[in-house]
Design a protein around this motif. Sequence first.
Motif, mmCIF file in Angstrom:
data_model
loop_
_atom_site.group_PDB
_atom_site.id
_atom_site.type_symbol
_atom_site.label_atom_id
_atom_site.label_comp_id
_atom_site.label_asym_id
_atom_site.label_seq_id
_atom_site.Cartn_x
_atom_site.Cartn_y
_atom_site.Cartn_z
ATOM 1 N N ALA A 1 -3.868 2.868 -3.530
ATOM 2 C CA ALA A 1 -2.727 2.892 -4.445
ATOM 3 C C ALA A 1 -1.744 1.834 -3.948
ATOM 4 C CB ALA A 1 -2.067 4.264 -4.430
ATOM 5 N N VAL A 2 -1.283 0.975 -4.848
ATOM 6 C CA VAL A 2 -0.391 -0.123 -4.450
ATOM 7 C C VAL A 2 0.773 -0.241 -5.429
ATOM 8 C CG1 VAL A 2 -2.294 -1.423 -3.402
ATOM 9 C CG2 VAL A 2 -1.624 -1.901 -5.772
ATOM 10 N N ARG A 3 1.849 -0.866 -4.931
ATOM 11 C CA ARG A 3 2.966 -1.236 -5.788
ATOM 12 C C ARG A 3 3.001 -2.755 -5.888
ATOM 13 N NH1 ARG A 3 6.761 1.288 -3.478
ATOM 14 N NH2 ARG A 3 7.054 3.002 -4.953
ATOM 15 N N PHE A 4 2.956 -3.269 -7.105
ATOM 16 C CA PHE A 4 3.005 -4.700 -7.329
ATOM 17 C C PHE A 4 4.453 -5.180 -7.269
ATOM 18 C CE2 PHE A 4 -0.859 -3.107 -9.214
ATOM 19 C CZ PHE A 4 -1.816 -4.040 -8.835
ATOM 20 N N ARG A 5 4.641 -6.480 -7.210
ATOM 21 C CA ARG A 5 5.992 -7.035 -7.094
ATOM 22 C C ARG A 5 6.892 -6.681 -8.277
ATOM 23 N NH1 ARG A 5 4.675 -12.990 -4.431
ATOM 24 N NH2 ARG A 5 5.048 -12.346 -2.269
ATOM 25 N N GLY B 1 7.064 -3.844 -9.494
ATOM 26 C CA GLY B 1 7.412 -2.437 -9.378
ATOM 27 C C GLY B 1 6.353 -1.519 -9.963
ATOM 28 N N ARG B 2 5.427 -2.100 -10.720
ATOM 29 C CA ARG B 2 4.353 -1.303 -11.322
ATOM 30 C C ARG B 2 3.440 -0.749 -10.236
ATOM 31 N NH1 ARG B 2 -0.895 -2.367 -12.881
ATOM 32 N NH2 ARG B 2 -0.694 -4.583 -12.330
ATOM 33 N N ARG B 3 3.004 0.499 -10.417
ATOM 34 C CA ARG B 3 2.056 1.108 -9.491
ATOM 35 C C ARG B 3 0.660 1.086 -10.101
ATOM 36 N NH1 ARG B 3 5.063 6.746 -8.311
ATOM 37 N NH2 ARG B 3 5.642 6.390 -10.505
ATOM 38 N N GLY B 4 -0.314 0.753 -9.273
ATOM 39 C CA GLY B 4 -1.696 0.674 -9.727
ATOM 40 C C GLY B 4 -2.640 0.782 -8.549
ATOM 41 N N ALA B 5 -3.856 0.280 -8.729
ATOM 42 C CA ALA B 5 -4.873 0.394 -7.683
ATOM 43 C C ALA B 5 -5.474 -0.971 -7.373
ATOM 44 C CB ALA B 5 -5.974 1.361 -8.106
ATOM 45 N N ILE C 1 0.850 -1.189 0.000
ATOM 46 C CA ILE C 1 0.000 0.000 0.000
ATOM 47 C C ILE C 1 0.885 1.237 0.000
ATOM 48 C CG2 ILE C 1 -1.718 1.329 1.282
ATOM 49 C CD1 ILE C 1 -2.820 -1.265 2.367
ATOM 50 N N LEU C 2 0.615 2.138 -0.927
ATOM 51 C CA LEU C 2 1.401 3.364 -1.070
ATOM 52 C C LEU C 2 0.650 4.523 -0.430
ATOM 53 C CD1 LEU C 2 2.451 2.893 -4.800
ATOM 54 C CD2 LEU C 2 3.787 2.335 -2.750
ATOM 55 N N LEU C 3 1.277 5.153 0.551
ATOM 56 C CA LEU C 3 0.624 6.220 1.306
ATOM 57 C C LEU C 3 1.181 7.600 0.983
ATOM 58 C CD1 LEU C 3 0.398 4.399 4.755
ATOM 59 C CD2 LEU C 3 -1.370 4.602 2.987
ATOM 60 N N ALA C 4 2.272 7.649 0.234
ATOM 61 C CA ALA C 4 2.831 8.941 -0.151
ATOM 62 C C ALA C 4 1.915 9.625 -1.165
ATOM 63 C CB ALA C 4 4.227 8.759 -0.742
ATOM 64 N N GLN C 5 1.707 10.925 -0.987
ATOM 65 C CA GLN C 5 0.801 11.667 -1.869
ATOM 66 C C GLN C 5 1.224 11.585 -3.330
ATOM 67 O OE1 GLN C 5 0.014 15.689 -0.606
ATOM 68 N NE2 GLN C 5 -0.901 16.262 -2.560
ATOM 69 N N ALA C 6 2.526 11.629 -3.576
ATOM 70 C CA ALA C 6 3.010 11.583 -4.961
ATOM 71 C C ALA C 6 2.622 10.272 -5.636
ATOM 72 C CB ALA C 6 4.527 11.768 -4.985
ATOM 73 N N ASP C 7 2.723 9.170 -4.904
ATOM 74 C CA ASP C 7 2.340 7.866 -5.459
ATOM 75 C C ASP C 7 0.839 7.805 -5.707
ATOM 76 O OD1 ASP C 7 4.876 6.544 -5.529
ATOM 77 O OD2 ASP C 7 4.776 6.265 -3.362
ATOM 78 N N GLN C 8 0.067 8.318 -4.774
ATOM 79 C CA GLN C 8 -1.387 8.284 -4.926
ATOM 80 C C GLN C 8 -1.829 9.127 -6.117
ATOM 81 O OE1 GLN C 8 -2.323 9.602 -0.956
ATOM 82 N NE2 GLN C 8 -2.636 7.511 -0.198
#
Length: 249
Positions: free
Chosen positions: A79-83, A85-89, A34-41
């Motif tokens: 917002a999540v990071r997959f194994r 490295g891809r970022r998605g939801a 789970i990505l909590l940084a605003q930039a990632d979201q």
Amino acid sequence: MKEQRRRDRLAAYRHLMAERSHLFTNPPGAAYEILLAQADQEFVEDQDAADSQRLNLPKDYSDIGVIYRDRFVILLRDAVRFRSGRRGAYIRICGTRNGTGAGVLPLLSDGRIVLIRIFRHADRSWHWEIPRGFAEEGSDGADTARRELEEELGCRTEKIKRLGAVNGDSGLRAATDDIYLAHITTEDFKAVLPEHAAEEGIDEVRAVSPQIMQEMILNGQITDGYTLAAYAFATAAGVLPSHPSPSTS
């Protein structure tokens, strides 16, 4: 307007995170971080907004945070990071009330099990099930089990025992519910629907032997996951007798 909507949904998300921090942990080796940084979201929101536009979908479908809430459920879009490295939801559901839901297997003193026939909106079908339901705020599984017994069967008992826990859909629901056994005297059980049962979608109450319940499972009359889990727990614990299946008898 778009930015305010996004901010509101993320503010509700952070509020929920403060209340239930365990839902936002990243354990070692988690497949989806789970990505909590605003930039990632914001990156995920913008990326998915472009996808929504290509598919002629509303752009707010791409928002991160609490995207829906009513008095029963909260729908989260993380917002999540997959194994890779891809970022998605990733989408998940949790209960609005911070308590423990429960299913309860009612066992009569003559050995029969009480089932209800209930209509479920999700699949537009009738199901044979044990009583079960959402938690009230702050209630534990035992409180929920007792309440559901009274609401759906009109029965009260203090003789309940926790059998285990089950997640009805671990791919979608961020919740684990308790499964209980309730001992009810045959004399206290009345196969009569409580006054508000029709409003709950219940149209029949039936007491069946463990063998009949097994047959209902094998012939597809019982498909509800909570009911199947309760039967498995009770059989494994030796509360219900284990009958050989027709194919092996």
